[in-house]
Design a protein around this motif. Structure first.
Motif, PDB file in Angstrom:
ATOM      1  N   CYS A 142       2.108   5.981  -2.918  1.00 42.29           N
ATOM      2  CA  CYS A 142       3.219   6.946  -2.857  1.00 42.29           C
ATOM      3  C   CYS A 142       3.169   7.889  -4.061  1.00 42.29           C
ATOM      4  O   CYS A 142       2.847   7.478  -5.164  1.00 42.29           O
ATOM      5  CB  CYS A 142       4.546   6.186  -2.865  1.00 42.29           C
ATOM      6  SG  CYS A 142       5.995   7.233  -3.051  1.00 42.29           S
ATOM      7  N   GLN A 176      16.517   4.697  -2.449  1.00 45.91           N
ATOM      8  CA  GLN A 176      16.065   6.076  -2.492  1.00 45.91           C
ATOM      9  C   GLN A 176      15.038   6.369  -1.398  1.00 45.91           C
ATOM     10  O   GLN A 176      14.958   7.479  -0.873  1.00 45.91           O
ATOM     11  CB  GLN A 176      15.449   6.363  -3.872  1.00 45.91           C
ATOM     12  CG  GLN A 176      14.593   7.602  -3.968  1.00 45.91           C
ATOM     13  CD  GLN A 176      15.407   8.878  -3.902  1.00 45.91           C
ATOM     14  OE1 GLN A 176      16.605   8.867  -4.166  1.00 45.91           O
ATOM     15  NE2 GLN A 176      14.770   9.981  -3.543  1.00 45.91           N
ATOM     16  N   CYS A 177      14.255   5.359  -1.063  1.00 48.86           N
ATOM     17  CA  CYS A 177      13.062   5.564  -0.222  1.00 48.86           C
ATOM     18  C   CYS A 177      13.441   5.873   1.222  1.00 48.86           C
ATOM     19  O   CYS A 177      14.219   5.144   1.844  1.00 48.86           O
ATOM     20  CB  CYS A 177      12.199   4.299  -0.269  1.00 48.86           C
ATOM     21  SG  CYS A 177      10.730   4.388   0.755  1.00 48.86           S
ATOM     22  N   GLU A 178      12.861   6.931   1.750  1.00 47.96           N
ATOM     23  CA  GLU A 178      13.119   7.281   3.143  1.00 47.96           C
ATOM     24  C   GLU A 178      12.517   6.236   4.084  1.00 47.96           C
ATOM     25  O   GLU A 178      12.956   6.087   5.207  1.00 47.96           O
ATOM     26  CB  GLU A 178      12.535   8.657   3.446  1.00 47.96           C
ATOM     27  CG  GLU A 178      12.904   9.151   4.804  1.00 47.96           C
ATOM     28  CD  GLU A 178      13.221  10.636   4.824  1.00 47.96           C
ATOM     29  OE1 GLU A 178      12.678  11.296   5.680  1.00 47.96           O
ATOM     30  OE2 GLU A 178      13.995  11.126   3.982  1.00 47.96           O
ATOM     31  N   LEU A 179      11.525   5.497   3.602  1.00 53.30           N
ATOM     32  CA  LEU A 179      10.914   4.458   4.418  1.00 53.30           C
ATOM     33  C   LEU A 179      11.522   3.081   4.134  1.00 53.30           C
ATOM     34  O   LEU A 179      11.107   2.094   4.736  1.00 53.30           O
ATOM     35  CB  LEU A 179       9.397   4.415   4.152  1.00 53.30           C
ATOM     36  CG  LEU A 179       8.661   5.741   4.347  1.00 53.30           C
ATOM     37  CD1 LEU A 179       7.203   5.630   3.908  1.00 53.30           C
ATOM     38  CD2 LEU A 179       8.740   6.191   5.791  1.00 53.30           C
ATOM     39  N   GLU A 215      11.187   0.995   1.719  1.00 54.00           N
ATOM     40  CA  GLU A 215      10.240  -0.033   1.297  1.00 54.00           C
ATOM     41  C   GLU A 215      10.918  -0.970   0.284  1.00 54.00           C
ATOM     42  O   GLU A 215      11.411  -0.515  -0.754  1.00 54.00           O
ATOM     43  CB  GLU A 215       9.014   0.616   0.639  1.00 54.00           C
ATOM     44  CG  GLU A 215       8.160   1.425   1.595  1.00 54.00           C
ATOM     45  CD  GLU A 215       7.425   0.552   2.591  1.00 54.00           C
ATOM     46  OE1 GLU A 215       7.053  -0.573   2.220  1.00 54.00           O
ATOM     47  OE2 GLU A 215       7.236   0.991   3.732  1.00 54.00           O
ATOM     48  N   ALA A 260       0.809  -1.219   0.000  1.00 59.31           N
ATOM     49  CA  ALA A 260       0.000   0.000   0.000  1.00 59.31           C
ATOM     50  C   ALA A 260       0.840   1.265   0.000  1.00 59.31           C
ATOM     51  O   ALA A 260       0.531   2.238  -0.704  1.00 59.31           O
ATOM     52  CB  ALA A 260      -0.931  -0.006   1.220  1.00 59.31           C
ATOM     53  N   VAL A 261       1.902   1.279   0.791  1.00 61.90           N
ATOM     54  CA  VAL A 261       2.703   2.502   0.880  1.00 61.90           C
ATOM     55  C   VAL A 261       3.267   2.863  -0.497  1.00 61.90           C
ATOM     56  O   VAL A 261       3.271   4.037  -0.887  1.00 61.90           O
ATOM     57  CB  VAL A 261       3.832   2.347   1.917  1.00 61.90           C
ATOM     58  CG1 VAL A 261       4.779   3.534   1.859  1.00 61.90           C
ATOM     59  CG2 VAL A 261       3.229   2.237   3.313  1.00 61.90           C
TER      60      VAL A 261
END
Lengths: 300, 676
Positions: free
Chosen positions: A19, A76-79, A81, A14-15
């Motif tokens: 996004c 790249q993703c700050e989270l 994922e 989902a994120v």
């Protein structure tokens, strides 16, 4: 289709599905093709919709097959994922399961076994290079790499690989065979480490290929797409990706960086440490000297 | 001659599905609810202007409407899917070339992503400095279409200011604007910029660039309340300084960002949204319900957050030549005395994570809410009313916070972020109230997000009878109405009434002392204007050599430097008696810039021009700039002519930085064409 039992849960996708496309600029497929479907967020949306009952398995598989698993989006993703890993799980869950081909016999004697994954025969040349006997194992499916990466893991095949190759140094020239060897818990070494291609030319490291000591990948380059689902599911886009990566490699070799959309400079000799990626790049017009070709060259 | 490659097109379901929506949160909400988007009929990926032309021909032959598409990062639904459409995706037109370090320009095709453009320029020591939070997922063409603005706009301008020229393919032919305008033709660049795909498809741009800054200074300040911080911001901008960053957070945003903390460490990842997301991941059953209670009670939430205290955080930054930066910092210091110095930490934290806010959006949708943003703007004199009005309107439906960025001598933008319960009726009611409140408070409905579907009717109301001019030009270039039809100004929206004729004798009708804006007679001789303003202790910032109505229509693109805004609002009257006023200060993205087109097609009644305070006892400091002085564009004298630069008395330290011999001179009258 094998059902969705091993699909990642919708929540995990989902994120990325929701996004605002914050990694599209680093995705090699999205950048090279310009296709909106190849923006990582859009790759995630179809499996996410399918899992929530509002999409189709066919579109979910097509979307997941756009990913080359280079990991650039996760980096790249700050989270952080792990979209590539999740899309691989989607592909495995929605694709017909891959079955490994029966392993052939190890030919010849030697502590090292050369895994020959294409038509080139290089065990003898490696033996000359090392100054000791080298055995040969031929494979047409990279030692069953695809099956080994699947959800079932092909345990019988793992056992067969171990029985055949335990106690030996398995020398491979492509990243898929290396992955299979590693999945079986065997000692594997890449040909490029034993016999690095000669020359001082620029080096392109495919995203999954081995790195030679002290060499770093040019920042602008990511995966060439060789051996990925993109090649089989979206061959035209795979060709576009190869061409774009070859252009970038040419630019890098020329010491400059022209505009993303500019015509590629003339191909330059390039040594690629991975046989399968090197061949893919050669299809895009690059003059590639991969480790097998280097080993087989008369001067070797 | 080799045969050109054919236009690449697709009708595959996977491709069409990717163009069903842009990043309008309403469509994200629809997607979360499982509602299917409207899909186009076909997608084309042209690689040059000729293939764009081929795509337009294809649309005509197949009787399709055309939707130009960049990276789909618009948040107002301008590029959302529509049936019977040919989507023209421009991302394969991503070439950048012809960097001119002396003229400070570069050419770029519309499909290049913002980050890739900055990477390319950065490797050569330059930048556009256009840094929207969408820079990773937006294109140059999108910036043109929506009149985008970036985080450093107070120094480098919004994208309108950076765009010097463009070419486009329209159904009726190839058009060029700005410095590429063909001799004797009307400059259509102001119409193309902000046209949201409804006029033509941009195929090439000429952009201003700037050298990478040699130094960057950032500092945080804590102010006791918003009003004191607004005053400080206004004084800095009106002093003639040009901060690269000037961001003020309201009390809630200040606390969520922990912005009044002085340390440099990052707080990313420990925010409220992050904690929501972690909670949802642990308990999947919570998905879609976690936000039910708090977001269903926005009034309570807003009251609670309203009691957090009044202290607010301001981040200020200067960048460029070290000597110039030092001088600006010294000049700004006394203007910021009401604030408590927090050191570089808050600014450096913001800079390091300035694009990270977008990662916080998806978790809110997952938790059962929606999140969206609204960016309005007004003059300094109307800013508080605009803030209070729009904030109250949004607060009836959702949790709201705001920051103030994109500051100008004349006014400032307000960027409101809000979250609500994830229902379309809540979303629609919130926006209807917010847009109405913005209009009632005298602000523009959009500073830089553009119009799209979300604000189309409100934009038509803001433009009033000026929409006639847009429709005339659109009919010329898009006679069959194929280009993104109905997106900018809906055909069925009644024409909003315009303002009455200006009251009073003139030539100066009114002066907004807070915003340093004067409403003047556009037909008056400049000398009369200057005399009338001088009597109030003011001077024109731009000194035209003929009446403004004639001067402005002859003004060529690039004739003034990026920071020299020659005019704001323009009021005209049509032959049938209808009037219109467009160009609200300080900036607006509510459709294209119709000011010059209006002045050419209707009778001008009033223009709003920038002024500066002029103390007759404090003359300008005038120098002859020596060889080796910083570039004029980096030093920004108050005025300049061939061999002399003039600095307002309070900016004398900048004259010291420039060096050179003192000289005599006065601000010159300026011709409309290119300046030396």
């Amino acid at each position: 289709m094998s059902g969705a039992s091993s699909m990642p849960p919708a929540a995990e996708l989902a994120v990325c599905a929701l996004c605002p496309k914050l990694c599209r600029h680093v995705c090699p497929v999205a950048v090279a093709t310009g296709h909106e479907a190849a923006a990582p967020s859009n790759m995630a949306q179809h499996p996410w919709r399918f899992l929530r009952g509002s999409g189709t398995a066919e579109l979910a598989l097509q979307a997941a097959s756009l990913c080359v698993e280079c990991g650039a989006c996760t980096a790249q993703c700050e989270l952080h994922e792990p979209l590539g890993v999740r899309l691989a799980a989607v592909r495995h869950a929605l694709s017909a399961p891959a079955w490994p081909q029966p392993l052939g016999a190890v030919e010849g004697e030697g502590r090292h076994v050369a895994v020959e994954a294409d038509s080139r025969r290089w065990a003898e040349a490696l033996a000359r290079h090392l100054g000791e006997p080298v055995a040969r194992l031929r494979t047409e499916d990279h030692l069953g790499a695809e099956a080994l990466a699947g959800p079932l893991g092909a345990p019988a095949h793992v056992a067969a690989l171990r029985a055949l190759l335990s106690g030996r140094v398995v020398v491979v020239a492509d990243h898929r065979s290396l992955a299979a060897v590693q999945a079986a818990g065997l000692q594997g070494v890449h040909l490029a480490e034993l016999a690095p291609p000669p020359g001082a030319g620029p080096v392109f490291h495919p995203c999954k290929g081995p790195r030679l000591a002290g060499e770093a990948a040019p920042e602008a380059l990511a995966c060439c797409g060789a051996g990925t689902a993109l090649e089989s599911a979206h061959p035209a886009l795979a060709a576009t990706l190869r061409t774009e990566q070859a252009r970038r490699l040419g630019e890098h070799a020329a010491g400059g960086d022209t505009s993303p959309g500019q015509a590629p400079p003339a191909p330059v000799p390039t040594r690629c440490p991975d046989a399968s990626c090197g061949r893919t790049l050669a299809q895009a017009g690059l003059l590639v000297l991969d480790p097998v070709d280097a080993l087989l060259a008369p001067s070797s | 001659m080799p045969t050109p490659p054919p236009l690449q097109t697709s009708v595959a379901a996977l491709d069409l599905a990717a163009y069903g929506r842009d990043l309008w949160p309403r469509d994200t909400l629809r997607m979360v609810e499982g509602l299917a988007p409207t899909l186009p009929a076909e997608v084309a990926w042209p690689e040059d202007a000729n293939q764009v032309r081929a795509a337009l021909e294809r649309a005509r032959e197949q009787d399709r409407v055309v939707v130009p598409y960049g990276a789909g990062s618009g948040v107002c639904g301008a590029a959302a899917g529509r049936s019977r459409a040919l989507v023209v995706d421009l991302k394969r037109m991503n070439r950048v070339w012809d960097l001119d370090p002396v003229a400070r320009t570069v050419r770029a095709q519309p499909g290049v992503l913002g980050q890739h453009l900055e990477d390319w320029l950065g490797r050569r020591g330059f930048m556009t400095a256009h840094s929207p939070s969408s820079i990773w997922c937006s294109t140059v063409g999108g910036y043109v279409a929506s009149r985008s603005a970036g985080q450093f706009s107070s120094r480098y301008g919004v994208f309108d200011d950076m765009l010097l020229a463009a070419r486009a393919e329209a159904p009726a032919g190839r058009l060029a604007g700005g410095t590429w305008t063909p001799e004797g033709q009307e400059d259509l660049l102001p119409l193309l910029c902000g046209s949201e795909g409804a006029l033509g498809i941009v195929t090439e741009t000429l952009l201003r660039v700037a050298p990478l800054p040699a130094t960057r200074w950032l500092c945080g300040y804590a102010f006791p309340n918003l009003q004191s911080a607004w005053t400080a911001m206004r004084r800095v901008m009106q002093a003639g300084l040009w901060p690269s960053v000037m961001r003020l957070y309201d009390p809630l945003d200040t606390r969520l960002n922990k912005a009044t903390r002085g340390g440099r460490e990052s707080h990313a990842g420990d925010g409220v949204f992050h904690r929501i997301r972690q909670a949802v991941a642990r308990v999947p059953a919570l998905q879609g319900h976690l936000a039910d209670l708090p977001l269903a009670l926005p009034g309570l939430l807003n009251r609670i957050t309203g009691g957090l205290g009044d202290e607010v955080a301001l981040i200020l930054g200067f960048e460029g030549d070290p000597a110039v930066v030092d001088a600006q910092v010294a000049l700004a210091a006394p203007l910021l005395q009401a604030g408590r110095d927090l050191g570089p930490g808050p600014g450096e934290r913001w800079f390091a994570h300035r694009h990270a806010v977008s990662y916080k959006l998806a978790p809110v949708f997952i938790a059962g809410g929606f999140v969206d943003t609204m960016e309005v703007a007004a003059t300094w004199s109307r800013l508080e009313a605009l803030h209070d009005g729009v904030r109250a309107a949004i607060g009836r439906h959702g949790l709201v916070m705001a920051h103030f960025s994109h500051a100008y001598p004349e006014g400032c933008s307000i960027y409101l972020s809000f979250a609500g319960k994830g229902r379309l009726d809540v979303y629609d009611a919130l926006w209807a109230d917010a847009l109405q409140a913005a209009r009632e408070a005298g602000g523009t409905i959009t500073h830089h997000h553009g119009v799209g579907q979300l604000k189309a009717r409100a934009a038509a109301r803001e433009a009033g009878a000026a929409v006639r001019v847009w429709r005339e030009i659109k009919r010329t270039w898009d006679p069959e109405g194929r280009m993104n039809p109905g997106r900018l100004f809906p055909e069925d929206e009644p024409e909003a009434p315009g303002p009455p004729p200006p009251a009073g004798e003139g030539p100066v009708y009114a002066v907004d002392e807070d915003s340093l804006l004067a409403e003047v007679d556009p037909l008056a001789e400049p000398r009369l204007l200057e005399e009338a303003l001088a009597a109030r202790g003011l001077a024109l910032r731009i000194r035209p050599d003929r009446p403004l109505a004639r001067w402005l229509t002859a003004l060529e693109r690039g004739a003034h430097d990026a920071w020299e805004a020659p005019v704001f609002a323009v009021q005209v009257r049509f032959a049938d008696g209808a009037s219109a006023r467009v160009g609200p200060a300080p900036r607006s993205a509510a459709g294209p810039d119709l000011r010059a087109a209006l002045l050419r097609r209707a009778t001008p009644e009033l223009v709003q021009v920038p002024v500066r305070r002029q103390d007759p006892d404090a003359p300008d400091r005038v120098i002859r700039p020596p060889a080796g002085a910083p570039d004029r564009r980096d030093l920004r004298p108050t005025w300049h002519k061939d061999d002399r630069w003039g600095f307002a008395a309070e900016l004398a330290p900048l004259a010291e930085v420039a060096g050179g011999e003192p000289a005599r001179g006065t601000a010159p009258r300026r011709h409309p064409g290119h300046l030396p």
